[in-house]
Design a protein around this motif. Structure first.
Motif: not given
Length: 92
Positions: A1-15, A54-68
């Protein structure tokens, strides 16, 4: 069995999660591997739709300190599906 990249695993979990949530609502799903389409969905009233997940594993930011923190769902411009399912894995 071929190994999936982490991003492919995240996408598959979302599907799988999107399909499970649709199935809970009596919408039958079939996994497909087509350009821009991840699922076929068939509702009880006979309606057929293609679904892009479309799958996201967690939210990103706030890098600028002002946005959620925000979820980013990458879309490479492929918009051939009838519906988009946006899945945030950390919320389920």
């Amino acid at each position: 069995m071929r190994r999936q990249r982490p991003s492919q695993s995240i996408a598959r979990a979302g599907e799988y999660l999107a399909a499970a949530l649709l199935e809970e609502r009596n919408i039958r799903t079939v996994f497909v591997d087509l350009d821009g389409v991840d699922l076929w969905a068939h509702s009880p009233d006979g309606e057929f739709k293609t679904v892009q997940v479309k799958t996201a594993s967690y939210p990103h930011g706030p890098e600028d300190g002002g946005r959620a923190p925000r979820y980013y769902f990458h879309n490479r411009g492929v918009q051939s599906a009838d519906l988009f399912a946006l899945v945030a894995l950390d919320l389920r």
